[in-house]
Design a protein around this motif. Structure first.
Motif, PDB file in Angstrom:
ATOM      1  N   UNK A  28       0.629  -1.163   0.018  1.00 29.90           N
ATOM      2  CA  UNK A  28      -0.151  -0.030  -0.047  1.00 29.90           C
ATOM      3  C   UNK A  28       0.741   1.186   0.154  1.00 29.90           C
ATOM      4  N   UNK A  29       2.107   1.360   0.514  1.00 33.45           N
ATOM      5  CA  UNK A  29       3.071   2.328   0.668  1.00 33.45           C
ATOM      6  C   UNK A  29       4.339   2.211   0.218  1.00 33.45           C
ATOM      7  N   UNK A  30       4.820   0.941  -0.012  1.00 36.09           N
ATOM      8  CA  UNK A  30       6.146   0.662  -0.471  1.00 36.09           C
ATOM      9  C   UNK A  30       5.948  -0.327  -2.128  1.00 36.09           C
ATOM     10  N   UNK A  31       6.991   0.250  -2.526  1.00 36.70           N
ATOM     11  CA  UNK A  31       7.248  -0.583  -3.956  1.00 36.70           C
ATOM     12  C   UNK A  31       7.584  -1.875  -3.835  1.00 36.70           C
ATOM     13  N   UNK A  32       7.506  -2.813  -4.855  1.00 37.55           N
ATOM     14  CA  UNK A  32       7.599  -4.378  -4.605  1.00 37.55           C
ATOM     15  C   UNK A  32       9.434  -4.412  -4.447  1.00 37.55           C
ATOM     16  N   UNK A  33      10.301  -3.529  -5.088  1.00 42.61           N
ATOM     17  CA  UNK A  33      11.749  -3.679  -4.814  1.00 42.61           C
ATOM     18  C   UNK A  33      11.984  -3.265  -3.586  1.00 42.61           C
ATOM     19  N   UNK A  34      11.390  -2.399  -2.835  1.00 41.72           N
ATOM     20  CA  UNK A  34      11.572  -2.031  -1.467  1.00 41.72           C
ATOM     21  C   UNK A  34      11.151  -2.990  -0.437  1.00 41.72           C
ATOM     22  N   UNK A  35       9.825  -3.590  -0.775  1.00 38.21           N
ATOM     23  CA  UNK A  35       9.479  -4.601   0.280  1.00 38.21           C
ATOM     24  C   UNK A  35      10.309  -5.771   0.178  1.00 38.21           C
ATOM     25  N   UNK A  36      10.511  -6.173  -0.984  1.00 36.00           N
ATOM     26  CA  UNK A  36      11.606  -7.333  -1.186  1.00 36.00           C
ATOM     27  C   UNK A  36      12.982  -6.969  -0.355  1.00 36.00           C
ATOM     28  N   UNK A  37      13.792  -5.869  -0.927  1.00 35.39           N
ATOM     29  CA  UNK A  37      14.957  -5.552  -0.005  1.00 35.39           C
ATOM     30  C   UNK A  37      14.678  -5.514   1.313  1.00 35.39           C
ATOM     31  N   UNK A  38      13.594  -4.982   1.955  1.00 42.09           N
ATOM     32  CA  UNK A  38      13.573  -4.640   3.371  1.00 42.09           C
ATOM     33  C   UNK A  38      13.264  -5.970   4.115  1.00 42.09           C
ATOM     34  N   UNK A  39      12.461  -6.743   3.493  1.00 48.88           N
ATOM     35  CA  UNK A  39      12.019  -8.038   4.143  1.00 48.88           C
ATOM     36  C   UNK A  39      13.241  -8.709   4.121  1.00 48.88           C
ATOM     37  N   UNK A  40      14.220  -8.857   3.290  1.00 45.41           N
ATOM     38  CA  UNK A  40      15.310  -9.871   3.295  1.00 45.41           C
ATOM     39  C   UNK A  40      16.733  -9.326   3.938  1.00 45.41           C
ATOM     40  N   UNK A  41      16.575  -7.934   3.812  1.00 46.77           N
ATOM     41  CA  UNK A  41      18.003  -7.357   4.732  1.00 46.77           C
ATOM     42  C   UNK A  41      17.714  -7.463   6.186  1.00 46.77           C
ATOM     43  N   UNK A  42      16.303  -7.178   6.418  1.00 47.13           N
ATOM     44  CA  UNK A  42      16.103  -7.225   7.886  1.00 47.13           C
ATOM     45  C   UNK A  42      16.276  -8.646   8.485  1.00 47.13           C
ATOM     46  N   UNK A  43      15.746  -9.570   7.477  1.00 52.92           N
ATOM     47  CA  UNK A  43      15.774 -11.049   7.766  1.00 52.92           C
ATOM     48  C   UNK A  43      17.498 -11.549   8.159  1.00 52.92           C
ATOM     49  N   UNK A  44      18.249 -10.678   6.987  1.00 51.29           N
ATOM     50  CA  UNK A  44      19.724 -11.424   7.354  1.00 51.29           C
ATOM     51  C   UNK A  44      20.434 -10.637   8.658  1.00 51.29           C
ATOM     52  N   UNK A  45      19.764  -9.548   8.992  1.00 50.01           N
ATOM     53  CA  UNK A  45      20.261  -8.868  10.147  1.00 50.01           C
ATOM     54  C   UNK A  45      19.808  -9.751  11.295  1.00 50.01           C
ATOM     55  N   UNK A  46      18.785 -10.343  11.310  1.00 47.06           N
ATOM     56  CA  UNK A  46      18.114 -10.926  12.439  1.00 47.06           C
ATOM     57  C   UNK A  46      18.885 -12.482  12.693  1.00 47.06           C
ATOM     58  N   UNK A  47      19.362 -13.178  11.369  1.00 42.47           N
ATOM     59  CA  UNK A  47      19.889 -14.185  11.305  1.00 42.47           C
ATOM     60  C   UNK A  47      21.229 -13.949  11.940  1.00 42.47           C
ATOM     61  N   UNK A  80      10.994 -12.927  -5.544  1.00 41.43           N
ATOM     62  CA  UNK A  80      10.351 -12.158  -4.686  1.00 41.43           C
ATOM     63  C   UNK A  80       9.985 -10.708  -5.104  1.00 41.43           C
ATOM     64  N   UNK A  81      10.871 -10.316  -6.040  1.00 38.79           N
ATOM     65  CA  UNK A  81      10.496  -9.110  -6.755  1.00 38.79           C
ATOM     66  C   UNK A  81       9.297  -9.470  -7.796  1.00 38.79           C
ATOM     67  N   UNK A  82       9.263 -10.536  -8.669  1.00 42.41           N
ATOM     68  CA  UNK A  82       8.086 -10.801  -9.328  1.00 42.41           C
ATOM     69  C   UNK A  82       6.836 -11.211  -8.402  1.00 42.41           C
ATOM     70  N   UNK A  83       7.149 -11.801  -7.393  1.00 42.58           N
ATOM     71  CA  UNK A  83       6.084 -12.105  -6.578  1.00 42.58           C
ATOM     72  C   UNK A  83       5.314 -10.870  -5.924  1.00 42.58           C
ATOM     73  N   UNK A  84       6.172  -9.904  -5.355  1.00 42.20           N
ATOM     74  CA  UNK A  84       5.296  -8.649  -4.767  1.00 42.20           C
ATOM     75  C   UNK A  84       4.949  -7.781  -5.941  1.00 42.20           C
ATOM     76  N   UNK A  85       5.810  -8.030  -6.852  1.00 40.12           N
ATOM     77  CA  UNK A  85       4.971  -6.980  -8.363  1.00 40.12           C
ATOM     78  C   UNK A  85       3.862  -7.829  -8.804  1.00 40.12           C
TER      79      UNK A  85
END
Length: 303
Positions: A28-47, A80-85
């Motif tokens: 609703x507020x973020x682009x597909x690329x931003x959603x994909x990047x944020x999801x997995x970059x944050x996941x990398x930090x958690x791991x 996931x870019x194609x998924x969110x797009x």
């Protein structure tokens, strides 16, 4: 012991199925690329925080880094870019049922690569499932395939499942003797880093979309955190624990719950209106998956 494992596997299915709903909120507020990047970059930090001995992250060889990058490019960046797009242009309901074809696409790619033999039953299941996809994409009007009346979002979701099928094949071909969390860190990290060109291009074209005010909207932000922590970290950790406890075939059966979770939540939380042809397509796809997997399950039971 097994009750806890089964509960964890069901939670994995819930997090994976719920990620489509969270993705809808985030888009609703973020682009597909931003959603994909944020999801997995944050996941990398958690791991990274979960890795007990950080030095183990440095034990990965150069060849393995290259393989990890290629795997992450297919399984995270492109998938996931194609998924969110596609999710942006289609419904969470359609995303859930099209995602159910992933095992069949993986099987088809494996057969084309000479890694598996495609049986007549599996081929029949594949054709049945694709018939269901066609019904879903065209809403029962097959004339749309000859024009541009089908949903482009559904087509992008299919491309996403194809990318994930390639990821499945690559992980089977390039098996690495490294700890799960080390693999997950580099997988998420490389997958997010490969998206930086998309992000830079989007920030250049639409700078307002990357303002602090746009980035700190509560619901989309919480949705990304749900996908990062739940769908990308907890679900994978729980699923891997399930594989070690009850075996890969028994744990994989819980993946079949994912489309049901997505479909249920899309109707209940998002209020998506689902027509008769979408339900028909969903049932047809699931029948195809069951037909294709029946013989394999029987063989596993005998072994």
């Amino acid at each position: 012991m097994n009750i806890r494992i089964y509960a964890k596997l069901m939670l994995s299915a819930f997090f994976w199925g719920g990620s489509a709903i969270a993705g809808k909120y985030a888009l609703q507020d973020y682009s597909p690329a931003l959603v994909t990047f944020a999801r997995f970059f944050i996941a990398a930090l958690i791991v990274f925080l979960l890795v007990n001995t950080k030095k183990t992250l440095l034990t990965v060889g150069l060849k393995q880094h290259l393989q990890l990058f290629i795997i992450a490019l297919a399984g995270v960046s492109l998938c996931y870019y194609f998924y969110f797009r596609g999710l942006l242009l289609s419904s969470a309901f359609n995303a859930g049922i099209i995602e159910a074809t992933t095992p069949l696409l993986t099987l088809l790619i494996a057969a084309l690569c000479g890694m598996e033999r495609l049986t007549l039953r599996q081929l029949s299941g594949l054709l049945i499932a694709w018939l269901g996809v066609g019904v879903t994409m065209t809403n029962g009007d097959w004339r749309r395939l000859a024009g541009d009346g089908y949903n482009v979002g559904d087509l992008l979701l299919l491309v996403s499942t194809l990318c994930f099928g390639v990821y499945n094949i690559l992980t089977r071909r390039w098996q690495m003797a490294i700890p799960d969390r080390v693999f997950m860190f580099w997988f998420f990290f490389y997958g997010s880093m490969a998206l930086l060109p998309w992000l830079i291009g989007e920030a250049w074209r639409q700078p307002a979309a990357f303002s602090p005010r746009a980035a700190l909207q509560p619901l989309p932000l919480l949705s990304i955190l749900f996908m990062a922590a739940g769908g990308s970290v907890i679900a994978y950790l729980f699923f891997n624990q399930g594989i070690r406890a009850i075996g890969a075939s028994a744990a994989a059966a819980f993946i079949n719950l994912v489309p049901f979770v997505t479909v249920f939540l899309s109707v209940c939380l998002l209020g998506e209106r689902v027509g008769i042809f979408q339900w028909t397509g969903a049932v047809t796809i699931l029948v195809g998956v069951l037909v294709a997997s029946q013989r394999r399950r029987a063989a596993l039971a005998r072994s």
